[in-house]
Design a protein around this motif. Structure first.
Motif, PDB file in Angstrom:
ATOM      1  N   SER A 211       0.817  -1.215   0.000  1.00 37.42           N
ATOM      2  CA  SER A 211       0.000   0.000   0.000  1.00 37.42           C
ATOM      3  C   SER A 211       0.855   1.272   0.000  1.00 37.42           C
ATOM      4  CB  SER A 211      -0.933   0.015   1.213  1.00 37.42           C
ATOM      5  OG  SER A 211      -0.205   0.328   2.381  1.00 37.42           O
ATOM      6  N   LYS A 212       0.227   2.358  -0.385  1.00 40.89           N
ATOM      7  CA  LYS A 212       0.884   3.664  -0.390  1.00 40.89           C
ATOM      8  C   LYS A 212       1.276   4.077   1.033  1.00 40.89           C
ATOM      9  CE  LYS A 212       0.200   8.336  -2.122  1.00 40.89           C
ATOM     10  NZ  LYS A 212      -0.738   9.240  -2.803  1.00 40.89           N
ATOM     11  N   LEU A 213       0.449   3.716   2.018  1.00 36.31           N
ATOM     12  CA  LEU A 213       0.773   4.031   3.412  1.00 36.31           C
ATOM     13  C   LEU A 213       2.102   3.400   3.818  1.00 36.31           C
ATOM     14  CD1 LEU A 213      -2.719   3.548   5.081  1.00 36.31           C
ATOM     15  CD2 LEU A 213      -1.472   5.697   4.807  1.00 36.31           C
ATOM     16  N   VAL A 214       2.296   2.152   3.437  1.00 32.12           N
ATOM     17  CA  VAL A 214       3.548   1.458   3.766  1.00 32.12           C
ATOM     18  C   VAL A 214       4.719   2.135   3.068  1.00 32.12           C
ATOM     19  CG1 VAL A 214       4.807  -0.716   3.573  1.00 32.12           C
ATOM     20  CG2 VAL A 214       2.384  -0.735   4.221  1.00 32.12           C
ATOM     21  N   ARG A 215       4.562   2.405   1.793  1.00 31.51           N
ATOM     22  CA  ARG A 215       5.648   3.047   1.031  1.00 31.51           C
ATOM     23  C   ARG A 215       6.013   4.415   1.590  1.00 31.51           C
ATOM     24  NH1 ARG A 215       2.507   1.009  -3.084  1.00 31.51           N
ATOM     25  NH2 ARG A 215       1.771   3.073  -3.689  1.00 31.51           N
ATOM     26  N   ASN A 216       5.033   5.093   2.201  1.00 32.33           N
ATOM     27  CA  ASN A 216       5.277   6.431   2.749  1.00 32.33           C
ATOM     28  C   ASN A 216       5.631   6.412   4.232  1.00 32.33           C
ATOM     29  OD1 ASN A 216       4.869   7.664   0.278  1.00 32.33           O
ATOM     30  ND2 ASN A 216       2.693   7.937   0.625  1.00 32.33           N
ATOM     31  N   GLY A 217       5.867   5.226   4.789  1.00 29.39           N
ATOM     32  CA  GLY A 217       6.318   5.130   6.174  1.00 29.39           C
ATOM     33  C   GLY A 217       5.252   5.446   7.201  1.00 29.39           C
ATOM     34  N   LYS A 218       4.004   5.192   6.891  1.00 31.94           N
ATOM     35  CA  LYS A 218       2.902   5.503   7.803  1.00 31.94           C
ATOM     36  C   LYS A 218       2.571   4.299   8.679  1.00 31.94           C
ATOM     37  CE  LYS A 218       2.571   9.518   5.943  1.00 31.94           C
ATOM     38  NZ  LYS A 218       3.081  10.673   6.596  1.00 31.94           N
ATOM     39  N   VAL A 219       1.364   4.254   9.208  1.00 26.22           N
ATOM     40  CA  VAL A 219       0.918   3.207  10.116  1.00 26.22           C
ATOM     41  C   VAL A 219      -0.244   2.453   9.484  1.00 26.22           C
ATOM     42  CG1 VAL A 219      -0.079   2.765  12.408  1.00 26.22           C
ATOM     43  CG2 VAL A 219       1.631   4.565  12.107  1.00 26.22           C
TER      44      VAL A 219
ATOM     45  N   ARG B 196      11.841  -7.892   9.604  1.00 25.11           N
ATOM     46  CA  ARG B 196      12.784  -8.007   8.490  1.00 25.11           C
ATOM     47  C   ARG B 196      12.776  -6.735   7.643  1.00 25.11           C
ATOM     48  NH1 ARG B 196      13.240  -8.757   3.347  1.00 25.11           N
ATOM     49  NH2 ARG B 196      11.021  -8.872   2.913  1.00 25.11           N
ATOM     50  N   ARG B 197      11.616  -6.128   7.549  1.00 23.84           N
ATOM     51  CA  ARG B 197      11.473  -4.888   6.778  1.00 23.84           C
ATOM     52  C   ARG B 197      11.927  -3.653   7.562  1.00 23.84           C
ATOM     53  NH1 ARG B 197       7.709  -5.293   2.363  1.00 23.84           N
ATOM     54  NH2 ARG B 197       7.148  -7.467   2.066  1.00 23.84           N
ATOM     55  N   GLY B 198      12.324  -3.840   8.811  1.00 20.44           N
ATOM     56  CA  GLY B 198      12.776  -2.714   9.635  1.00 20.44           C
ATOM     57  C   GLY B 198      11.632  -1.961  10.290  1.00 20.44           C
TER      58      GLY B 198
ATOM     59  N   ILE C  83      -0.902  -3.365  15.029  1.00 13.82           N
ATOM     60  CA  ILE C  83      -0.636  -2.037  14.468  1.00 13.82           C
ATOM     61  C   ILE C  83       0.830  -2.044  14.054  1.00 13.82           C
ATOM     62  CG2 ILE C  83      -0.510   0.439  14.924  1.00 13.82           C
ATOM     63  CD1 ILE C  83      -2.795  -1.749  16.955  1.00 13.82           C
ATOM     64  N   ILE C  84       1.061  -1.736  12.785  1.00 20.17           N
ATOM     65  CA  ILE C  84       2.405  -1.805  12.217  1.00 20.17           C
ATOM     66  C   ILE C  84       2.868  -0.398  11.884  1.00 20.17           C
ATOM     67  CG2 ILE C  84       3.827  -2.784  10.372  1.00 20.17           C
ATOM     68  CD1 ILE C  84       1.194  -4.737  10.124  1.00 20.17           C
ATOM     69  N   PHE C  85       3.985  -0.015  12.448  1.00 23.69           N
ATOM     70  CA  PHE C  85       4.613   1.273  12.176  1.00 23.69           C
ATOM     71  C   PHE C  85       5.607   1.030  11.050  1.00 23.69           C
ATOM     72  CE2 PHE C  85       3.278   1.024  16.537  1.00 23.69           C
ATOM     73  CZ  PHE C  85       2.589   2.215  16.719  1.00 23.69           C
ATOM     74  N   CYS C  86       5.284   1.498   9.869  1.00 23.64           N
ATOM     75  CA  CYS C  86       6.046   1.168   8.657  1.00 23.64           C
ATOM     76  C   CYS C  86       7.233   2.108   8.468  1.00 23.64           C
ATOM     77  CB  CYS C  86       5.117   1.186   7.441  1.00 23.64           C
ATOM     78  SG  CYS C  86       3.761   0.021   7.596  1.00 23.64           S
ATOM     79  N   ASN C  87       8.021   2.212   9.512  1.00 22.20           N
ATOM     80  CA  ASN C  87       9.237   3.010   9.499  1.00 22.20           C
ATOM     81  C   ASN C  87      10.119   2.493  10.632  1.00 22.20           C
ATOM     82  OD1 ASN C  87       8.623   4.542  12.031  1.00 22.20           O
ATOM     83  ND2 ASN C  87       6.901   5.251  10.777  1.00 22.20           N
TER      84      ASN C  87
END
Length: 85
Positions: A20-28, A51-53, A64-68
């Motif tokens: 998703s765009k949220l993941v690519r933009n480092g969102k939640v 693994r994705r950091g 809840i995943i913090f994509c950053n």
């Protein structure tokens, strides 16, 4: 409402979650534990998150995943007398 089709493969589930765009933009983002367990497996999913950091927390049947890679802090009022575990 569950928008994930029941025939989704584990690989397709990961592509859906992390594409998703949220993941690519480092969102939640948020996913239900039921879906994670059904489509991928909780332990394997958490391994993939890290693994994705990314970081993740669990509450009330949700992940809840913090994509950053930023630190995650639990916010408390200064007046709180007892630490929250």
């Amino acid at each position: 409402m569950d928008r994930t089709p029941p025939h989704l493969s584990p690989e397709a589930y990961l592509a859906d979650v992390f594409g998703s765009k949220l993941v690519r933009n480092g969102k939640v983002i948020r996913r239900s534990l039921r879906d994670v367990d059904r489509y991928f497996g909780r332990d394997a999913f958490v391994e993939e998150v890290y693994r994705r950091g990314f970081r993740a927390i669990e509450n009330a049947g949700q992940i809840i995943i913090f994509c950053n890679a930023e630190p995650v802090r639990i916010l408390r009022p200064k007046s709180a007398q007892h630490p929250v575990a």
